[in-house]
Design an enzyme around this catalytic site. Structure first.
Site, PDB file in Angstrom:
ATOM      1  N   ASP A 171       0.880  -1.159   0.000  1.00  0.00           N
ATOM      2  CA  ASP A 171       0.000   0.000   0.000  1.00  0.00           C
ATOM      3  C   ASP A 171       0.926   1.220   0.000  1.00  0.00           C
ATOM      4  O   ASP A 171       2.110   1.123   0.336  1.00  0.00           O
ATOM      5  CB  ASP A 171      -0.939   0.014   1.215  1.00  0.00           C
ATOM      6  N   TRP A 172       0.373   2.349  -0.410  1.00  0.00           N
ATOM      7  CA  TRP A 172       1.220   3.521  -0.655  1.00  0.00           C
ATOM      8  C   TRP A 172       1.901   3.995   0.641  1.00  0.00           C
ATOM      9  O   TRP A 172       1.241   4.365   1.597  1.00  0.00           O
ATOM     10  CB  TRP A 172       0.376   4.618  -1.292  1.00  0.00           C
TER      11      TRP A 172
END
Ligand code: BGC
Length: 846
Positions: A245-246
């Site tokens: 995930d970012w």
């Protein structure tokens, strides 16, 4: 024609592991890469893409959110996206084939925008109605989630675009999401939270999976060897790419050793040069990097981005193009859930249907359409799921276009939507001025509202991010009503806010405990009140003197001007609504949540509708018995007035065609045949799982497998509406149930109403003597299969529903494997989780 509750993936083109079409070309490409290039390929080069490596004929791979549209590489309205209904809406269709069509139309959008990887679907579960991203996930039930998710993934990938299952795993709430350690026992993890991942990987073969921010049982997910290697790779044989995930990846050796393949976003990540260095220092084996690069090259090959490899779906084999607008409208109408449709309401419905809905044009006199959202519908949830729609059809526009000419239709606002501030919009004319340190103007850009979200690479007018010093939102505000108007700021940094000649704020906003992405997702903060007369323009200015935001490799400008109408205004607006309702034949009230209620980065604290909307509905209903309430929310809300109104229709966040679909449903051109994918409690206090705030960094899933209807079965109170509930416009009788195979149930259902309609046959199983004394605690019953189909009045339809083996198994923690619990099970064919119609018995042998 019956549509079984699962998707056939026979024609699915993207087989699994060691595909001989690709192994040669992948190995040849890998052999030609040096360590630095390999390490570079595993790190984002920017926010959304991986680098091209021309020396091996590899093009850059572009990713984009997801799940209701394809945003593309920008974060601006300049590049609009087809906007479909929220994932809760898609799940409410209980139709994997519809989800498949949604996937296809999104893949078409991805091709149009040069996107190869769609960062969707979100298949975390509705553990608690308070979860901030509830609207973005499908259901409280793992089977329904898996079936809808598999349909979606199949549609995306059979069109030649990669889908990404996210967020692996137990990312079911937002509070402290970067650091929370979710403590989940092994059985619960397997039977609930991992189950949709497992099934979708087995049936629809997604090419990517996203590793979550949170920890599970002590290890952060991007480094979770036991889950990402032990379960995902070794047990499930997953050969796709695991992307972080970012900003979720924290440690080079920890992440690559823990099964992470790609660290996003770039350019600074824990992979890239840091990974090459770790190999040189002997902290990471080069063979580990090679295995990871192999998976990324396989993905590129599947997508047609690696020279010499035929894409898994050549352009000529993609499904025929779809009309996106028509698809958005159909999905919306199919997802609407009719919760109440009061019988014998006067005047009687000439269509011969008992309830007030559908409104029959011949019987419609004047309509009073009430509510802010009736004119400015909330069509999608907030956060990274945001896309920028092109043309949006509001309920007002949809009804106006659909009603017979001359039908009186009035709109009144009704009551403010918000308990607090929302982005400055109504009455504001704003622009943004970007300046460098000398005060010279770099760009001057009109703004549709008080929100700014620009990435460093795409500043207005091509302004240079490094040269940027300040950004000022300037413009005028013409108040619709006089009184104390509240103003606020959103974002982090140093701000000066002035309204007319009054400075409301001059200072710094940087709370110590903010979510790392709070600049993007954080709520607005009130800065003061200005007493303004109606109709007179006043100048507003919000100067951000430290406008640049950076977190890891994320760089951009994100802040905003917020506003709230005078409190007293609502009294007058409610009176106007009551008067309009009393004068009309039918009142339609659209109630809604807002972006400060349902979004990313924070959870909900209440299920109440914001502002004075409950009071508005109660007052309108008292003035007109023919009151229809349209609920525009992505997740459950409390509806204290629900038994006092003639009809309640949940339309979720309905996407850009929501207003047109609403008119279709209200006027009976389409049946709102959705069924709730999650239980709706009467009051938050009665919801079984309400704890989403970690204690000392830990959130315990102590309720074990008892979430959603599995928990309500053990509860003293009844929910407002159970899982699987929805009325539609016709009625169904279950005529016959029989066992026709080892685990195959045949059900005959007849449409006993007067309209063509859609049934959703739900099969629940319940152990009769199949749980040994002292054995594991099991729910009373659980969903084991379903089918959705349409039929004409009087028509009987037979469907065969095969129940998966897993429906009769539990995760045995002693042996660390699935164990079938033999014995007798009662099989219910049901309208919803609490309304069984017919039952039979099934004997499972060990
Ligand atoms: C979200 C992901 C999303 C990513 C990229 C994250 O904050 O959790 O769902 O795909 O951002 O926008």
């Amino acid at each position: 024609m019956a549509t079984p509750g699962d998707v056939t993936t026979d024609a699915y083109p993207g087989g699994y592991a060691d595909d001989p079409r690709y192994s040669k070309v992948v190995e040849a490409a890998l052999a030609r890469l040096d360590l630095d290039s390999k390490a570079r390929l595993l790190a984002g080069q920017d926010l959304w893409s991986l680098p091209a490596l021309p020396e091996i004929g590899l093009s850059s791979l572009v990713m984009s959110d997801g799940p209701v549209g394809v945003r593309g590489s920008g974060w601006t309205p300049d590049d609009p996206s087809l906007t479909l209904p929220s994932p809760t809406a898609l799940a409410a269709s209980w139709d994997p084939e519809l989800a498949r069509r949604a996937g296809r139309v999104l893949a078409q959008e991805a091709h149009r925008k040069g996107v190869h990887v769609l960062l969707a679907p979100t298949i975390n579960l509705h553990r608690s109605p308070l979860g901030g991203r509830h609207f973005e996930a499908y259901s409280e039930d793992p089977l329904l989630t898996a079936r809808v998710g598999a349909g979606y993934v199949t549609g995306v990938q059979e069109s030649g675009v990669a889908a990404t299952l996210k967020h692996f795993v137990a990312n079911d709430a937002e509070t402290e999401r970067f650091t929370v350690d979710n403590q989940v026992d092994e059985r619960t993890l397997r039977e609930l939270y991992l189950a949709p991942f497992e099934e979708i990987i087995a049936t629809a073969h997604p090419w990517l999976l996203m590793s979550a921010y949170n920890s599970v049982n002590g290890s952060t997910m991007t480094e979770h060897r036991a889950l990402q290697i032990g379960v995902l790779r070794e047990e499930w044989g997953y050969d796709g790419v695991v992307v972080s995930d970012w900003l979720a990846a924290r440690d080079t050796a920890g992440a690559i050793g823990g099964g992470l393949d790609v660290a996003m976003p770039g350019p600074q990540t824990v992979f890239g040069p840091a990974l090459a260095a770790a190999v040189r220092e002997g902290k990471v084996a080069e063979a580990t990097v090679d295995a990871t690069v192999r998976r990324v090259l396989l993905l590129a090959a599947r997508l047609g981005l690696l020279a010499g490899a035929e894409p898994a779906v050549p352009a000529a084999r993609r499904p025929a193009p779809t009309d996106g607008t028509a698809c958005a409208r159909e999905i919306a109408a199919r997802s609407f859930v009719l919760l109440r449709n009061k019988q014998r309401i006067l005047p009687l419905n000439p269509a011969g249907i008992g309830g007030i809905l559908p409104l029959h044009p011949a019987g419609i006199g004047g309509i009073a359409l009430i509510g802010h959202a009736a004119r400015h519908a909330r069509i999608l949830g907030g956060g990274s799921a945001t896309v920028f729609p092109g043309a949006v059809v509001s309920p007002l526009e949809g009804l106006r276009a659909a009603l017979p000419e001359g039908t009186p239709l009035t709109w009144v606002r009704g009551a403010g939507l918000s308990d607090g501030l929302s982005p400055a919009a109504d009455g504001f004319t704003l622009r943004a001025i970007l300046r460098d340190a000398s005060g010279a103007v770099l760009a001057d850009q009109p703004l549709p509202d008080g929100r700014i979200r620009w990435m460093a690479e795409t500043l207005p007018g091509g302004a240079d991010f490094d040269a940027l010093d300040t950004v000022e939102i300037v413009g005028t505000f013409v108040p619709r009503t006089g009184g104390p108007h509240a103003f606020g700021t959103r974002g982090l940094g140093v701000f000066r806010l002035t309204v007319g000649d009054k400075t409301l704020f001059d200072g710094v906003h940087r709370p110590a405990d903010a979510d790392p992405l709070a600049a993007i997702t954080g709520p607005p903060v009130e800065r003061g009140v200005a007493d303004l007369p109606a109709g007179l323009p006043v100048e507003v200015r919000l100067l951000a003197s430290t406008p640049k935001m950076s977190y890891g490799s994320l760089r951009g400008v994100t802040f905003g001007l917020a506003h709230h109408e005078p409190i007293g205004e609502d009294d007058q607006l409610i009176e106007e609504a009551v008067a309009a309702a009393a004068a009309a034949d039918t009142a339609i009230v659209v109630v809604a949540t807002t972006e400060t209620v349902e979004s990313e980065g924070f959870d909900r604290s209440s299920l109440r509708l914001p502002g004075r909307q409950d009071e508005l509905v109660a007052r309108v209903a008292a003035a007109n018995p023919r009151t229809v309430v349209v609920v525009n929310a992505g997740a459950p809300v409390e509806m204290p007035w629900r038994n006092d109104v003639a009809a309640v229709l949940v339309v979720w966040f309905p996407g850009e065609q929501g207003g047109a679909a609403l008119a279709d449903a209200l006027l009976g051109h389409a049946e709102p045949a959705g069924r709730l994918p999650t239980t709706w409690p009467s009051r938050l206090e009665e919801a079984p799982v309400r704890e989403v705030t970690p204690k000392a960094g830990v959130l315990r899933y102590d309720e074990e497998v008892f979430i959603g209807y599995r928990a309500w079965q053990r509860h003293d109170s009844e929910p407002a509406y159970p899982f699987g509930f929805g009325l539609g416009y016709t009625s169904w009788e279950y005529e016959h149930i029989e066992l026709v195979g080892a685990r195959t149930i045949r059900v005959r259902t007849r449409n006993t109403g007067s309209r063509h309609g859609r049934a959703v046959v739900q099969i629940y199983v319940s152990p009769t003597d199949a749980t040994p004394a002292g054995g594991p605690r099991r729910p009373e019953q659980w969903l084991a299969g379903f089918a959705s189909f349409t039929a004409c009045p009087g028509q009987a339809t037979e469907v065969d529903i095969t129940l998966p083996e897993r429906a009769f198994q539990i995760w045995d923690t002693t042996s660390g494997s699935w164990a079938t619990l033999p014995g007798r099970y009662t099989v219910h064919a049901a309208h919803d989780a609490t309304t069984p119609a017919l039952s039979t018995e099934l004997h499972i042998t060990g």
